[in-house]
Write an enzyme that holds these catalytic residues in place. Structure first.
Site, mmCIF file in Angstrom:
data_model
loop_
_atom_site.group_PDB
_atom_site.id
_atom_site.type_symbol
_atom_site.label_atom_id
_atom_site.label_comp_id
_atom_site.label_asym_id
_atom_site.label_seq_id
_atom_site.Cartn_x
_atom_site.Cartn_y
_atom_site.Cartn_z
ATOM 1 N N HIS A 228 14.759 -10.610 41.299
ATOM 2 C CA HIS A 228 15.060 -10.845 42.710
ATOM 3 C C HIS A 228 16.485 -11.328 42.935
ATOM 4 O O HIS A 228 17.152 -10.847 43.845
ATOM 5 C CB HIS A 228 14.077 -11.814 43.355
ATOM 6 C CG HIS A 228 14.162 -11.746 44.855
ATOM 7 N ND1 HIS A 228 13.529 -10.778 45.590
ATOM 8 C CD2 HIS A 228 14.863 -12.487 45.751
ATOM 9 C CE1 HIS A 228 13.821 -10.933 46.876
ATOM 10 N NE2 HIS A 228 14.622 -11.953 47.003
ATOM 11 N N TYR A 232 20.523 -10.135 45.390
ATOM 12 C CA TYR A 232 21.640 -10.834 46.032
ATOM 13 C C TYR A 232 22.952 -10.578 45.294
ATOM 14 O O TYR A 232 24.027 -10.665 45.896
ATOM 15 C CB TYR A 232 21.322 -12.327 46.138
ATOM 16 C CG TYR A 232 20.151 -12.537 47.064
ATOM 17 C CD1 TYR A 232 20.312 -12.446 48.440
ATOM 18 C CD2 TYR A 232 18.863 -12.737 46.559
ATOM 19 C CE1 TYR A 232 19.234 -12.571 49.294
ATOM 20 C CE2 TYR A 232 17.785 -12.859 47.408
ATOM 21 C CZ TYR A 232 17.978 -12.771 48.777
ATOM 22 O OH TYR A 232 16.910 -12.871 49.623
ATOM 23 N N HIS A 379 11.574 -0.972 52.385
ATOM 24 C CA HIS A 379 12.379 -2.189 52.521
ATOM 25 C C HIS A 379 13.600 -2.151 51.607
ATOM 26 O O HIS A 379 14.721 -2.482 52.017
ATOM 27 C CB HIS A 379 11.511 -3.404 52.179
ATOM 28 C CG HIS A 379 12.292 -4.644 51.862
ATOM 29 N ND1 HIS A 379 12.889 -5.408 52.844
ATOM 30 C CD2 HIS A 379 12.592 -5.255 50.674
ATOM 31 C CE1 HIS A 379 13.515 -6.432 52.281
ATOM 32 N NE2 HIS A 379 13.353 -6.354 50.967
ATOM 33 N N PHE A 380 13.394 -1.711 50.389
ATOM 34 C CA PHE A 380 14.460 -1.692 49.384
ATOM 35 C C PHE A 380 15.625 -0.808 49.824
ATOM 36 O O PHE A 380 16.793 -1.119 49.600
ATOM 37 C CB PHE A 380 13.842 -1.172 48.082
ATOM 38 C CG PHE A 380 14.596 -1.504 46.848
ATOM 39 C CD1 PHE A 380 15.180 -0.522 46.098
ATOM 40 C CD2 PHE A 380 14.695 -2.817 46.415
ATOM 41 C CE1 PHE A 380 15.867 -0.819 44.930
ATOM 42 C CE2 PHE A 380 15.362 -3.134 45.253
ATOM 43 C CZ PHE A 380 15.966 -2.125 44.509
ATOM 44 N N HIS A 381 15.305 0.313 50.468
ATOM 45 C CA HIS A 381 16.366 1.227 50.901
ATOM 46 C C HIS A 381 17.131 0.690 52.110
ATOM 47 O O HIS A 381 18.261 1.124 52.357
ATOM 48 C CB HIS A 381 15.792 2.612 51.196
ATOM 49 C CG HIS A 381 15.524 3.416 49.957
ATOM 50 N ND1 HIS A 381 14.376 3.265 49.212
ATOM 51 C CD2 HIS A 381 16.270 4.356 49.315
ATOM 52 C CE1 HIS A 381 14.411 4.089 48.164
ATOM 53 N NE2 HIS A 381 15.556 4.757 48.205
ATOM 54 N N ARG A 442 3.487 4.004 45.904
ATOM 55 C CA ARG A 442 4.844 4.327 45.480
ATOM 56 C C ARG A 442 4.837 4.651 43.983
ATOM 57 O O ARG A 442 3.807 4.560 43.322
ATOM 58 C CB ARG A 442 5.788 3.153 45.756
ATOM 59 C CG ARG A 442 5.467 1.882 44.963
ATOM 60 C CD ARG A 442 6.492 0.809 45.247
ATOM 61 N NE ARG A 442 6.211 -0.439 44.540
ATOM 62 C CZ ARG A 442 7.133 -1.181 43.943
ATOM 63 N NH1 ARG A 442 8.391 -0.786 43.931
ATOM 64 N NH2 ARG A 442 6.818 -2.312 43.348
ATOM 65 N N ARG A 443 5.991 5.058 43.468
ATOM 66 C CA ARG A 443 6.193 5.273 42.033
ATOM 67 C C ARG A 443 5.222 6.291 41.446
ATOM 68 O O ARG A 443 4.740 6.125 40.336
ATOM 69 C CB ARG A 443 6.054 3.953 41.265
ATOM 70 C CG ARG A 443 7.171 2.989 41.529
ATOM 71 C CD ARG A 443 6.943 1.715 40.768
ATOM 72 N NE ARG A 443 8.198 1.008 40.528
ATOM 73 C CZ ARG A 443 8.290 -0.125 39.878
ATOM 74 N NH1 ARG A 443 7.219 -0.690 39.373
ATOM 75 N NH2 ARG A 443 9.461 -0.706 39.691
#
Length: 559
Positions: A228, A232, A379-381, A442-443
């Protein structure tokens, strides 16, 4: 004078880092389009469903690690030398860490791509989250070791430049861009220690056959200790651009230097003790520590909200300096036809949307609904796929003339590109979030199952697939436009008329003199960050280790 005239050696390093980053972005972006078309069923001619996982691994590693880290190294090298007004101490040392990172990235990428070539005895279909029980070829892990060590040495280079500057300026406040670089790297040193232990002591010996087995939960925990905060590590360079370059592109000045420093200190403190929120469904982790991770994750909303306030206030100042009036009239005065500004502003807007979906990820009970569904890559994109990627591309538009001494070419393509990316990501991410609410996994290359039917909460599944396919294709089109502009600028001939780039960063409306000097006490904040990590991770890691380092129930040390 352009940056390349003042710092020719450092400009070359910036160019090479950004160049490698954008090559990785191109390859990873192509893999992303292949995935979008394959799993939606619109075109499956690129790869088989078996090879899909090689493509998925390449997409994740090349974009989430290689692209972001090389782009960070380019931007941070520029920021440190520009803000300290001095070159990096040793060109040989700088070349050493760049070469080490490049070697590690190439070895890792070749190992992954080996899965597509039967004659190459290497593969690494372990996805971006490389923890047990999936095993890769040893070269994959060895390449990661070289890559991460190279990034550590890059940080040492920037600290050396700062220490030399501090010797000449003992009573000065740390320049804002350098402060952002140093706090980011301190966070990186602390968090990447987890993945270093995972790879060096467990995964690499395991893949070499030196040990027979490893504890999947322990390696997973060590990965998410790093997994995580690495988010950042990608985002803080975007914040670096939003705080220092975007206000200038808006036509104004940064609203508050002190608030920017507070934000980066908060990221240093809070980024790492949150990894358990990726393990809410994992057995073996006490619920109380998952709750601590959830609380810490919610606290991370604070620096994001402070950033939203500060950056928007800075943009408003710029819009009003351009003649904007009324409550929202300043928005129309902003330079939306300038690709560097438009890319940064649209990336920030997307990140705001990503923040709302991230709150769902962080909540322990709500997370159970969307865990391992398409909601997560949606969310990741929005975060790394747009907040970071589009900001890095926008920074490239502004920075490449300064580091090459050449004018930006194909300006019309550059003007359109951020908007094509924005539309493509809006379509794809929106559909991914809604598909996640319908529990679409996903995946997987085969998201449909004979015994299971998915019903969309809003819209139908076929419509979501179409949106993902169209969105992924538009993103790749936008990526091609960007690469044409950047490499066309880099490889093009110099104009007879020297470029004149106003690269100066104006002083903030509220400068560092308005903030307490304790904010610059990096030793203090590092100690507090380590203490918070010990509280969040100490007992769970001790329990996992004492239950057996290599498998649960075995002696605490190998015998």
């Amino acid at each position: 004078m352009a940056y390349v005239d003042d710092f020719p050696t450092d400009a070359r390093i910036v160019r090479w880092n950004m160049g490698v980053a954008f090559i990785a972005l191109g390859i990873g972006g192509l893999f992303g389009m292949v995935q979008a078309l394959h799993r939606t069923g619109y075109f499956r001619g690129f790869v088989s469903s078996t090879d899909y996982y090689t493509v998925l691994t390449g997409h994740g590693v090349l974009l989430a690690l290689v692209f972001t880290t090389f782009a960070l190294c380019g931007l941070f090298t520029w920021g440190v030398t520009r803000s300290l007004d001095r070159p990096l101490p040793s060109p040989r040392f700088t070349m050493a860490w760049f070469a080490l990172m490049l070697f590690g990235a190439v070895v890792t990428a070749v190992t992954i791509l080996g899965g597509l070539v039967p004659s190459i005895p290497m593969s690494a279909d372990v996805l971006y989250t490389f923890y047990a029980p999936m095993k890769a070829h040893p070269a994959f892990y060895a390449g990661l070791v070289f890559f991460i060590v190279g990034s550590w040495l890059a940080g040492v280079d920037w600290f050396r430049a700062y220490w030399q500057w501090r010797g000449d300026n003992p009573d000065e406040r740390i320049p804002l861009q350098t402060f952002m670089v140093l706090t980011t790297m301190l966070m990186w040193y602390i968090s990447s220690a987890g993945v270093a232990v995972e790879v060096l002591f467990f995964l690499l010996p395991w893949s070499l056959g030196l040990i027979e087995q490893v504890d999947p939960l322990l390696t997973r925990t060590l990965f998410w200790y790093f997994g995580h905060p690495v988010v950042y590590f990608w985002l803080m360079p975007a914040y670096f651009i939003w705080y220092t370059v975007l206000p200038k592109l808006s036509g104004g000045r940064l609203f508050s230097d002190p608030l920017a420093r507070v934000v980066f200190v908060l990221f240093l403190l809070l980024s790492t003790p949150v990894g358990f929120h990726h393990q809410y469904v994992d057995p073996g982790i006490p619920e109380g520590f998952k709750f601590i991770a959830m609380t810490n994750t919610m606290f991370l909303l604070l620096p994001s909200l402070l950033t939203a306030f500060t950056v928007v206030a800075s943009m408003e100042h710029g819009g009003r300096q351009r003649g904007g009036e009324g409550r929202l009239g300043w928005l129309r005065k902003l330079p939306w036809d300038e690709p560097a500004f438009a890319g940064c502003a649209l990336a920030g807007l997307m990140f705001a949307a990503g923040g709302f979906s991230g709150m769902i990820n962080a909540g322990m009970n709500i997370n159970y609904l969307i865990h391992n569904t398409l909601w997560v890559p949606g969310h990741f994109h929005l975060t790394v796929g747009t907040a970071s990627a589009l900001t890095f591309m926008a920074a490239g538009y502004w920075l490449f003339p300064q580091i090459t001494g050449k004018r930006l070419r194909f300006k019309s393509l550059a003007t359109v590109q951020p908007y094509v990316w924005f539309v493509g990501m809006t379509l794809m991410s929106n559909a991914m979030h809604r598909a996640g609410l319908a529990s679409v996994p996903r995946r997987t290359a085969e998201p449909q199952y004979d015994a299971v039917s998915f019903e969309g909460v809003i819209g139908g599944v076929s419509e979501m697939r179409l949106q993902i396919a169209i969105g992924g294709t538009l993103l790749f089109v936008a990526l091609v436009l960007f690469l044409v502009v950047i490499f066309g600028t880099w490889l093009g001939s110099k104009s007879a008329d020297p470029i004149r780039v106003d690269s100066a960063i104006p002083a903030p409306l509220s400068g560092p003199e308005h903030s307490p000097k304790i904010l610059d006490n990096l030793k203090l904040w590092t100690a507090v960050a380590i203490l918070l990590i010990a509280l969040a991770y100490g007992l769970p890691l001790w329990a996992l280790a004492s239950d057996g380092l290599l498998s649960p129930g075995t002696p605490p040390l190998p015998v």
